[in-house]
Design a protein around this motif. Structure first.
Motif, mmCIF file in Angstrom:
data_model
loop_
_atom_site.group_PDB
_atom_site.id
_atom_site.type_symbol
_atom_site.label_atom_id
_atom_site.label_comp_id
_atom_site.label_asym_id
_atom_site.label_seq_id
_atom_site.Cartn_x
_atom_site.Cartn_y
_atom_site.Cartn_z
ATOM 1 N N LYS A 41 -11.345 6.607 -3.224
ATOM 2 C CA LYS A 41 -9.860 6.243 -3.705
ATOM 3 C C LYS A 41 -9.934 4.336 -3.710
ATOM 4 O O LYS A 41 -9.527 3.821 -4.160
ATOM 5 C CB LYS A 41 -9.181 5.994 -3.657
ATOM 6 N N LEU A 42 -10.234 4.602 -1.606
ATOM 7 C CA LEU A 42 -10.149 2.897 -1.066
ATOM 8 C C LEU A 42 -10.732 1.862 -1.615
ATOM 9 O O LEU A 42 -12.248 2.175 -2.153
ATOM 10 C CB LEU A 42 -10.199 3.441 0.441
ATOM 11 N N ARG A 43 -10.300 0.621 -1.052
ATOM 12 C CA ARG A 43 -10.771 -0.412 -2.062
ATOM 13 C C ARG A 43 -11.099 -0.926 -0.867
ATOM 14 O O ARG A 43 -10.641 -0.956 0.798
ATOM 15 C CB ARG A 43 -9.907 -1.472 -2.357
ATOM 16 N N ASN A 83 -6.226 14.572 1.627
ATOM 17 C CA ASN A 83 -5.741 15.256 0.317
ATOM 18 C C ASN A 83 -6.698 16.177 -0.153
ATOM 19 O O ASN A 83 -7.823 16.291 -0.740
ATOM 20 C CB ASN A 83 -4.754 13.822 -0.799
ATOM 21 N N ALA A 111 0.163 9.755 2.682
ATOM 22 C CA ALA A 111 0.113 9.381 1.504
ATOM 23 C C ALA A 111 0.283 7.501 1.469
ATOM 24 O O ALA A 111 0.253 7.413 0.353
ATOM 25 C CB ALA A 111 1.047 10.035 0.462
ATOM 26 N N ALA A 112 0.441 7.242 2.390
ATOM 27 C CA ALA A 112 0.547 5.613 2.411
ATOM 28 C C ALA A 112 -0.680 5.901 4.271
ATOM 29 O O ALA A 112 -1.302 5.769 5.043
ATOM 30 C CB ALA A 112 1.679 5.455 2.531
ATOM 31 N N MET A 113 -2.316 4.881 3.790
ATOM 32 C CA MET A 113 -2.793 4.763 4.335
ATOM 33 C C MET A 113 -2.757 3.692 5.387
ATOM 34 O O MET A 113 -2.751 4.271 6.505
ATOM 35 C CB MET A 113 -4.225 3.628 3.534
ATOM 36 N N TYR A 162 -10.920 9.939 3.239
ATOM 37 C CA TYR A 162 -10.731 9.901 1.329
ATOM 38 C C TYR A 162 -11.987 9.868 1.531
ATOM 39 O O TYR A 162 -12.968 8.533 1.178
ATOM 40 C CB TYR A 162 -10.035 8.496 1.012
ATOM 41 N N TRP A 197 -0.320 13.838 6.229
ATOM 42 C CA TRP A 197 -0.435 13.360 5.233
ATOM 43 C C TRP A 197 0.362 12.230 4.610
ATOM 44 O O TRP A 197 0.973 13.306 3.858
ATOM 45 C CB TRP A 197 -1.725 13.888 3.694
ATOM 46 N N PHE A 213 -8.968 9.885 9.976
ATOM 47 C CA PHE A 213 -8.135 9.482 8.183
ATOM 48 C C PHE A 213 -9.196 10.091 7.532
ATOM 49 O O PHE A 213 -10.364 8.999 7.789
ATOM 50 C CB PHE A 213 -7.703 8.737 8.022
ATOM 51 N N ASP A 273 0.826 -0.697 0.241
ATOM 52 C CA ASP A 273 0.438 -0.289 0.531
ATOM 53 C C ASP A 273 0.796 1.008 -0.074
ATOM 54 O O ASP A 273 2.551 1.212 0.436
ATOM 55 C CB ASP A 273 -0.908 0.303 1.261
ATOM 56 N N GLY A 274 0.678 2.270 -0.647
ATOM 57 C CA GLY A 274 1.160 3.650 -0.728
ATOM 58 C C GLY A 274 2.146 3.436 -1.417
ATOM 59 O O GLY A 274 3.355 4.200 -1.602
ATOM 60 N N ASN A 303 -7.861 17.522 -3.591
ATOM 61 C CA ASN A 303 -9.357 17.174 -3.764
ATOM 62 C C ASN A 303 -10.610 17.941 -3.409
ATOM 63 O O ASN A 303 -10.798 18.074 -4.332
ATOM 64 C CB ASN A 303 -9.197 15.967 -3.758
ATOM 65 N N GLU A 306 -8.457 -3.081 2.027
ATOM 66 C CA GLU A 306 -7.715 -1.821 2.397
ATOM 67 C C GLU A 306 -9.050 -0.948 3.469
ATOM 68 O O GLU A 306 -8.993 -1.208 4.685
ATOM 69 C CB GLU A 306 -8.137 -0.846 1.895
HETATM 70 O O1 F6P Z 1 -4.324 3.636 -2.889
HETATM 71 C C1 F6P Z 1 -3.808 3.404 -1.701
HETATM 72 C C2 F6P Z 1 -3.447 4.878 -1.278
HETATM 73 O O2 F6P Z 1 -1.757 4.651 -1.587
HETATM 74 C C3 F6P Z 1 -3.152 5.151 0.150
HETATM 75 O O3 F6P Z 1 -2.392 3.835 0.848
HETATM 76 C C4 F6P Z 1 -3.669 6.685 0.400
HETATM 77 O O4 F6P Z 1 -4.020 6.714 1.738
HETATM 78 C C5 F6P Z 1 -3.603 7.408 -0.842
HETATM 79 O O5 F6P Z 1 -4.047 5.871 -1.554
HETATM 80 C C6 F6P Z 1 -3.311 8.331 -1.262
HETATM 81 O O6 F6P Z 1 -3.674 8.698 -2.168
HETATM 82 P P1 F6P Z 1 -3.530 9.964 -3.109
HETATM 83 O O7 F6P Z 1 -2.421 10.151 -4.633
HETATM 84 O O8 F6P Z 1 -4.410 11.447 -3.715
HETATM 85 O O9 F6P Z 1 -2.791 10.724 -1.684
#
Ligand code: F6P
Length: 342
Positions: A277-279, A211, A247-249, A265, A245, A263, A119-120, A214, A283
């Protein structure tokens, strides 16, 4: 006080009747695979593991995202490690369009494993935290060769969930439905050691993760909620909020399990075909179980994540998770908006 290894912790949980011998062994196999992934991630540029998979043109996974070499390596490590143990009927992964049965050459077990191997992955090439997220479900009764639809069970039926964070130290965070526990990898001994028993998320927080780029695509309740966080002391919340942030959950959820936070999204209008975005399966669901087991909450803004009946393996959902009172506040904004719109 002697340190408690993951193995000892799981054996004690088995004695308490919290985990079956098969599930215990399955979790040991997943932990072993995570150690191998940790070694691969840790080699960085020296291991020829950075960059895109599939050469200069790269390769694209089922999500339409560029696959990194380490995505592919991590996926293979998890599949290979779990193929022959006899505890699983099938695996499903972010990196594969369909689930994969345990090969005929090996005995099949009664569990299903679904994972995001790395992830991330946009963090890989910048040497920042990444992680593996996994969820374990029971294989439905009477099913010997599990297929995609056998995985479509609500998150509340998960028998175990966890992640492994590859950061400055490697940490496995696990729940089998009796609390959320954190283990740090002792690299010299090669074993995970219990360093965070019964992790608890503070119910209130002054920290959020989203993020912000967006923002213009969000729907009204998310706009209103985040605007009030940003207004700080001068707004209706009457206090300042800090933002982080990773950028990795895995990184963001780990921070929340450690010191609280929310947190987010959310659903956005960028691509109306993608509700978030998240599955869900690999996830949102495992993270929701870990967070709830640590006293937090996890919602889409409108419903509890663990109650969602999945309709497909790679389904996406909006996610609001973390400190209980803050998640409730965010859902209140949605409820008020929906009531006013009705
Ligand atoms: O695909 C999942 C992921 O990488 C998460 O781990 C993370 O929270 C998110 O996408 C990051 O998204 P963005 O690219 O919008 O910062």
């Amino acid at each position: 006080m002697p340190s408690i290894s993951l193995t000892r912790h799981l054996i004690e949980e088995q004695r308490l009747g919290h985990v079956t011998p098969d599930l215990r062994l399955l979790l040991e196999v997943v932990a072993r695979a995570c150690k191998r992934i940790s070694v691969a991630v840790g080699k960085g540029a020296l291991g020829d593991v950075l960059g895109e998979a599939g050469g200069a043109d790269g390769s694209i996974n089922i999500q339409g995202e560029a696959q990194k070499k380490l995505d592919v390596i991590s996926n293979e490590i998890l599949l290979e490690a779990n193929a022959w143990g006899g505890h699983l009927a099938a695996c499903a992964s972010e990196e594969m369009e369909h689930s994969q049965q345990i090969p005929d050459a090996f005995p099949r077990g009664n569990y299903l494993l679904v994972f995001d191997p790395l992830d991330g992955s946009s963090n890989i090439d910048i040497n920042a935290s990444v992680g593996t997220i996994f969820s374990v479900l029971r294989c439905p009764e009477g099913v010997s060769a599990a297929e995609d639809h056998d995985f479509l069970q609500a998150g509340s039926t998960q028998v175990a969930a966890g992640y492994c964070l590859y950061g400055p130290s490697t940490m496995l965070v696990l729940t089998i439905g009796h609390g959320t526990h954190g283990f740090t990898l002792d690299r010299e001994q090669g074993s995970f050691v219990l360093t965070g028993p019964h992790m608890r998320i503070p119910e209130q927080t002054r920290e959020f993760a989203i993020n912000m780029s967006n923002q213009r695509h969000w729907e009204a309740p998310t706009q209103a909620y985040v605007a009030d966080l940003l207004a700080g002391k001068d707004g209706p919340r009457g206090q300042d909020f800090n933002m982080r942030w990773v950028a990795a959950m895995v990184g963001d959820v780990h921070r929340i399990l450690t010191r609280g936070g929310i947190f987010i999204y959310p659903w956005d209008r960028k691509d109306p075909a993608k509700p978030g975005k998240l599955r869900l399966m690999y996830e949102a669901n495992p993270m929701a179980m870990l967070v709830e087991q640590a006293g937090g909450a996890a919602s889409t803004g409108r419903e509890r994540i663990l109650d969602i009946p999945p309709t497909s393996l790679h389904q996406r959902v909006p996610v609001f998770l973390g400190s209980k009172e803050e998640v409730e506040t965010a859902t209140r904004y949605h409820r008020q908006h929906d009531t006013a719109a009705a």
